[in-house]
Design a protein around this motif. Structure first.
Motif, mmCIF file in Angstrom:
data_model
loop_
_atom_site.group_PDB
_atom_site.id
_atom_site.type_symbol
_atom_site.label_atom_id
_atom_site.label_comp_id
_atom_site.label_asym_id
_atom_site.label_seq_id
_atom_site.Cartn_x
_atom_site.Cartn_y
_atom_site.Cartn_z
ATOM 1 N N VAL A 206 0.861 -1.177 0.000
ATOM 2 C CA VAL A 206 0.000 0.000 0.000
ATOM 3 C C VAL A 206 0.903 1.235 0.000
ATOM 4 N N GLY A 207 0.777 2.055 -1.042
ATOM 5 C CA GLY A 207 1.613 3.247 -1.130
ATOM 6 C C GLY A 207 3.089 2.933 -1.178
ATOM 7 N N GLY A 208 3.446 1.816 -1.817
ATOM 8 C CA GLY A 208 4.838 1.431 -1.951
ATOM 9 C C GLY A 208 5.436 0.741 -0.738
ATOM 10 N N GLU A 209 4.659 0.540 0.306
ATOM 11 C CA GLU A 209 5.172 -0.078 1.533
ATOM 12 C C GLU A 209 4.502 -1.434 1.774
ATOM 13 N N PRO A 210 5.273 -2.535 1.773
ATOM 14 C CA PRO A 210 4.692 -3.869 1.981
ATOM 15 C C PRO A 210 4.237 -4.082 3.425
ATOM 16 N N VAL A 211 3.081 -4.707 3.567
ATOM 17 C CA VAL A 211 2.554 -5.118 4.867
ATOM 18 C C VAL A 211 2.442 -6.640 4.837
ATOM 19 N N THR A 212 3.018 -7.314 5.818
ATOM 20 C CA THR A 212 2.983 -8.779 5.855
ATOM 21 C C THR A 212 1.611 -9.279 6.296
ATOM 22 N N LEU A 213 1.050 -10.178 5.502
ATOM 23 C CA LEU A 213 -0.223 -10.815 5.854
ATOM 24 C C LEU A 213 -0.002 -12.142 6.575
ATOM 25 N N GLY A 214 1.152 -12.755 6.333
ATOM 26 C CA GLY A 214 1.462 -14.005 7.006
ATOM 27 C C GLY A 214 2.578 -14.748 6.294
ATOM 28 N N VAL A 215 3.052 -15.806 6.950
ATOM 29 C CA VAL A 215 4.044 -16.698 6.361
ATOM 30 C C VAL A 215 3.398 -18.070 6.245
ATOM 31 N N THR A 216 3.432 -18.616 5.043
ATOM 32 C CA THR A 216 2.745 -19.859 4.732
ATOM 33 C C THR A 216 3.729 -21.013 4.680
ATOM 34 N N GLY A 217 3.479 -22.056 5.458
ATOM 35 C CA GLY A 217 4.318 -23.246 5.437
ATOM 36 C C GLY A 217 3.986 -24.136 4.262
ATOM 37 N N LYS A 218 4.932 -25.000 3.912
ATOM 38 C CA LYS A 218 4.779 -25.890 2.767
ATOM 39 C C LYS A 218 5.147 -27.319 3.155
ATOM 40 N N PHE A 219 4.739 -28.262 2.298
ATOM 41 C CA PHE A 219 5.131 -29.653 2.444
ATOM 42 C C PHE A 219 6.303 -29.946 1.507
ATOM 43 N N PRO A 220 7.038 -31.030 1.737
ATOM 44 C CA PRO A 220 8.122 -31.378 0.821
ATOM 45 C C PRO A 220 7.614 -31.489 -0.607
ATOM 46 N N LEU A 221 8.414 -31.026 -1.562
ATOM 47 C CA LEU A 221 8.042 -31.084 -2.971
ATOM 48 C C LEU A 221 8.080 -32.514 -3.479
ATOM 49 N N LEU A 222 7.165 -32.820 -4.395
ATOM 50 C CA LEU A 222 7.283 -34.051 -5.173
ATOM 51 C C LEU A 222 8.217 -33.764 -6.342
ATOM 52 N N PRO A 223 9.040 -34.743 -6.750
ATOM 53 C CA PRO A 223 9.981 -34.486 -7.851
ATOM 54 C C PRO A 223 9.250 -34.050 -9.119
ATOM 55 N N PRO A 224 9.820 -33.128 -9.914
ATOM 56 C CA PRO A 224 11.038 -32.418 -9.552
ATOM 57 C C PRO A 224 10.761 -31.210 -8.651
ATOM 58 N N PHE A 225 9.689 -30.465 -8.918
ATOM 59 C CA PHE A 225 9.377 -29.282 -8.099
ATOM 60 C C PHE A 225 7.868 -29.090 -8.035
ATOM 61 N N ARG A 226 7.142 -30.138 -7.653
ATOM 62 C CA ARG A 226 5.676 -30.060 -7.633
ATOM 63 C C ARG A 226 5.186 -29.867 -6.201
ATOM 64 N N GLU A 227 4.419 -28.802 -5.991
ATOM 65 C CA GLU A 227 3.927 -28.474 -4.655
ATOM 66 C C GLU A 227 2.763 -29.369 -4.254
ATOM 67 N N GLN A 228 2.739 -29.761 -2.964
ATOM 68 C CA GLN A 228 1.682 -30.637 -2.456
ATOM 69 C C GLN A 228 0.682 -29.942 -1.547
ATOM 70 N N GLY A 229 0.989 -28.720 -1.130
ATOM 71 C CA GLY A 229 0.027 -28.068 -0.257
ATOM 72 C C GLY A 229 0.682 -27.008 0.595
ATOM 73 N N GLN A 230 -0.125 -26.413 1.471
ATOM 74 C CA GLN A 230 0.343 -25.294 2.281
ATOM 75 C C GLN A 230 -0.476 -25.206 3.571
ATOM 76 N N PHE A 231 0.100 -24.511 4.555
ATOM 77 C CA PHE A 231 -0.591 -24.383 5.838
ATOM 78 C C PHE A 231 -0.207 -23.062 6.492
ATOM 79 N N VAL A 232 -1.114 -22.574 7.345
ATOM 80 C CA VAL A 232 -0.955 -21.285 8.019
ATOM 81 C C VAL A 232 -1.231 -21.471 9.507
ATOM 82 N N PRO A 233 -0.303 -21.002 10.372
ATOM 83 C CA PRO A 233 0.960 -20.340 10.050
ATOM 84 C C PRO A 233 2.065 -21.332 9.762
ATOM 85 N N ALA A 234 3.175 -20.833 9.190
ATOM 86 C CA ALA A 234 4.341 -21.668 8.956
ATOM 87 C C ALA A 234 4.952 -22.097 10.285
ATOM 88 N N ARG A 235 5.723 -23.156 10.222
ATOM 89 C CA ARG A 235 6.410 -23.671 11.415
ATOM 90 C C ARG A 235 7.827 -23.087 11.440
#
Length: 425
Positions: A206-235
């Motif tokens: 907003v007005g050039g200044e980033p505001v953090t909404l959150g950090v999202t955790g992820k699961f290990p990737l499936l080969p080669p770089f396929r995402e399996q999901g996400q969770f909030v908040p990150a660990r």
């Protein structure tokens, strides 16, 4: 009523009904723009029930622009990665604030983005641009560490490969001057056990200044770089949380983002956080999981910010329950999805709050190296350990039946380690 222009694509993660509801909550009148002939008849009708639908050329120009200009809109945005260039051209034609041309290039061109971040002292990752397979092989011949090879412009990890020293270059890597590839150092993640070694930071600028909404955790990737999901908040520990949010904000500023959502993927390395990539839009399906985690609508925030309306974002902080989205991915070999079984048993499990199919039986999926969601399993656990227990208990209820290219039929069960062939299949 204030008008907001939203550029849309078929079957997007933010559905028409949600866009309409979010716009109404801010007193906005939505107008939808799509690439000519991109929307199917039924989906076009969904948008048309909420507001006018215009079709334009991929460069954002055409006869519809004059009609759009007459609406005197206050904002324009998109929730689609592929439409960032078109939306910027549309914003320029309508004289509305949005990412300028240089920022859009830095957000969508992986080569330009790497060099912009390095030149401005934010993050440095060794990389090379190649325009032929021969050039790529020459670069690989001089490397004694794994590298990532990916298109200069792409999304959903399409045609992205990890190539180790001495390994053969995948046949799908066919760079051309028109479609170059980037060869960059592989960022080795630290050991995160059962969780992914990367996160994403969700921000609203907003007005050039980033505001953090959150950090999202992820699961290990499936080969080669396929995402399996996400969770909030990150660990994450508190110092890691501070480091990744600071890096994401610095990157948004360096790339020239003045307003709107930013989705920044960050690798957790032993030497500290390193940027994987920065995206100038809301992360896929983030509005659903953050809606449950914080009670705020990220789509509504994006629409309001685009129109210059006041916003008061709430950050999803550490502690408390963990909200998850898990995505079952198809086999890389592709095939025709014949049936999905066990949904009722899945949704009856305590902690599972929803199941959204994304691929219907009868769909033929081509062999591909990309993240393609067959469905979304949504859930809630008391903590991160409980999250793993929930998925291990619930996912095996699902059975996916495929007909392969050779005519054989194979059944897979769900798991948080990817689809597993059913015994005897």
């Amino acid at each position: 009523m204030t008008t907001v222009v939203v550029a849309v694509v078929p079957f997007a993660s933010v559905r028409p009904a949600h866009l309409g509801k979010a716009a109404a909550a801010r007193g906005l009148s939505p107008v939808f723009v799509a690439v000519r002939d991109a929307l199917g008849e039924s989906e076009r009708a969904e948008y048309a029930a909420l507001g006018p639908v215009f079709e334009v050329a991929e460069d954002g120009t055409g006869e519809a622009v004059a009609e759009l200009r007459a609406l005197d809109a206050d904002g324009v945005l998109t929730f689609s990665e592929g439409l960032l260039p078109m939306t910027a051209a549309l914003a320029a034609a309508l004289e509305l604030p949005y990412h300028d041309e240089a920022t859009v290039t830095a957000l969508t061109d992986k080569w330009v983005q790497r060099h912009t971040l390095a030149d401005r002292g934010v993050d440095a990752v060794r990389s090379s641009l190649v325009t032929s397979r021969e050039e790529c092989l020459t670069v690989l011949a001089g490397r004694d560490e794994p590298v990532v090879v990916k298109p200069k412009r792409s999304q959903s990890s399409r045609d992205t490969f990890l190539v180790g020293p001495g390994e053969e270059l995948p046949a799908a890597v066919r760079p051309t001057p028109e479609q170059p590839f980037v060869v960059e150092e592989y960022l080795r993640g630290r050991d995160e056990g059962e969780f992914g070694d990367y996160v994403s930071v969700e921000s609203l600028v907003v007005g050039g200044e980033p505001v953090t909404l959150g950090v999202t955790g992820k699961f290990p990737l499936l080969p080669p770089f396929r995402e399996q999901g996400q969770f909030v908040p990150a660990r994450l520990a508190a110092d890691d949380w501070a480091a990744v949010t600071r890096l994401a904000s610095d990157a948004a500023r360096a790339l020239g983002v003045e307003r709107g959502h930013v989705h920044t993927e960050i690798k957790l390395t032993p030497a500290g956080p390193k940027i994987i990539e920065v995206n100038g839009r809301l992360g896929g399906f983030m509005h659903e999981v953050y809606g449950r985690a914080t009670g705020q609508d990220l789509v509504e925030l994006g629409l309001a910010a685009a129109c210059g309306l006041p916003v008061s974002p709430v950050e999803a902080r550490q502690g408390g329950p963990v909200h998850v989205q898990y995505w079952n991915l198809p086999p890389r070999s592709g095939g025709e999805l014949l049936a999905v079984e066990g949904v009722e048993r899945l949704t009856a499990e305590e902690g599972v709050v929803g199941h959204l199919p994304r691929v219907v039986p009868g769909t033929v999926l081509e062999p591909a190296v990309t993240t393609h969601f067959m469905d979304i399993v949504s859930g809630r656990a008391d903590d991160h350990t409980g999250l793993l227990t929930l998925l291990d208990r619930a996912l095996p209820h699902l059975r996916f039946v495929y007909r392969l290219a050779d005519g054989s039929t194979v059944s897979y069960r769900g798991s948080r380690h990817g689809l597993v062939p059913v015994d005897g299949a």
